[in-house]
Design an enzyme around this catalytic site. Sequence first.
Site, PDB file in Angstrom:
ATOM      1  N   HIS A   1       0.829  -1.206   0.000  1.00 16.80           N
ATOM      2  CA  HIS A   1       0.000   0.000   0.000  1.00 16.80           C
ATOM      3  C   HIS A   1       0.858   1.248   0.000  1.00 16.80           C
ATOM      4  CE1 HIS A   1       0.041   2.067   3.977  1.00 16.80           C
ATOM      5  NE2 HIS A   1       0.517   0.924   4.403  1.00 16.80           N
ATOM      6  N   CYS A   2       0.222   2.366  -0.346  1.00 19.49           N
ATOM      7  CA  CYS A   2       0.863   3.676  -0.288  1.00 19.49           C
ATOM      8  C   CYS A   2      -0.208   4.672   0.150  1.00 19.49           C
ATOM      9  CB  CYS A   2       1.486   4.045  -1.636  1.00 19.49           C
ATOM     10  SG  CYS A   2       0.288   4.232  -2.976  1.00 19.49           S
ATOM     11  N   ARG A   3      -0.098   5.926  -0.268  1.00 13.90           N
ATOM     12  CA  ARG A   3      -1.069   6.924   0.159  1.00 13.90           C
ATOM     13  C   ARG A   3      -2.401   6.732  -0.552  1.00 13.90           C
ATOM     14  NH1 ARG A   3      -2.905  12.223  -0.865  1.00 13.90           N
ATOM     15  NH2 ARG A   3      -2.047  12.082  -2.950  1.00 13.90           N
TER      16      ARG A   3
END
Length: 99
Positions: A62-64
Amino acid sequence: MDITVEELKERLEKGEDLHFYDVREEHEYEEDNLGAVLIPLGELPDHLDELEPLKDEEIIIHCRSGARSGKAARYLESQGFSNVRNVLGGILAYRELED
């Protein structure tokens, strides 16, 4: 293959042992994280050796917002990883679940 924030939240709450990675930058991770292992996107190629044993395991990234993790997932797939899942909407969508 993608994973929804709903599915991720459910699995985290169950305490599942996930191969879970965060590809944001360190300052973003320090502000807010979901307990994933931090490997900033730009450093991912340097971590292939440690990820190698997971080639056939499920890896969740995941990221932002889902953009960087999408790139990371495509990169890992190009390196022969067979079960990489991108968290749709990233941490922003995950936090919206909690509001």
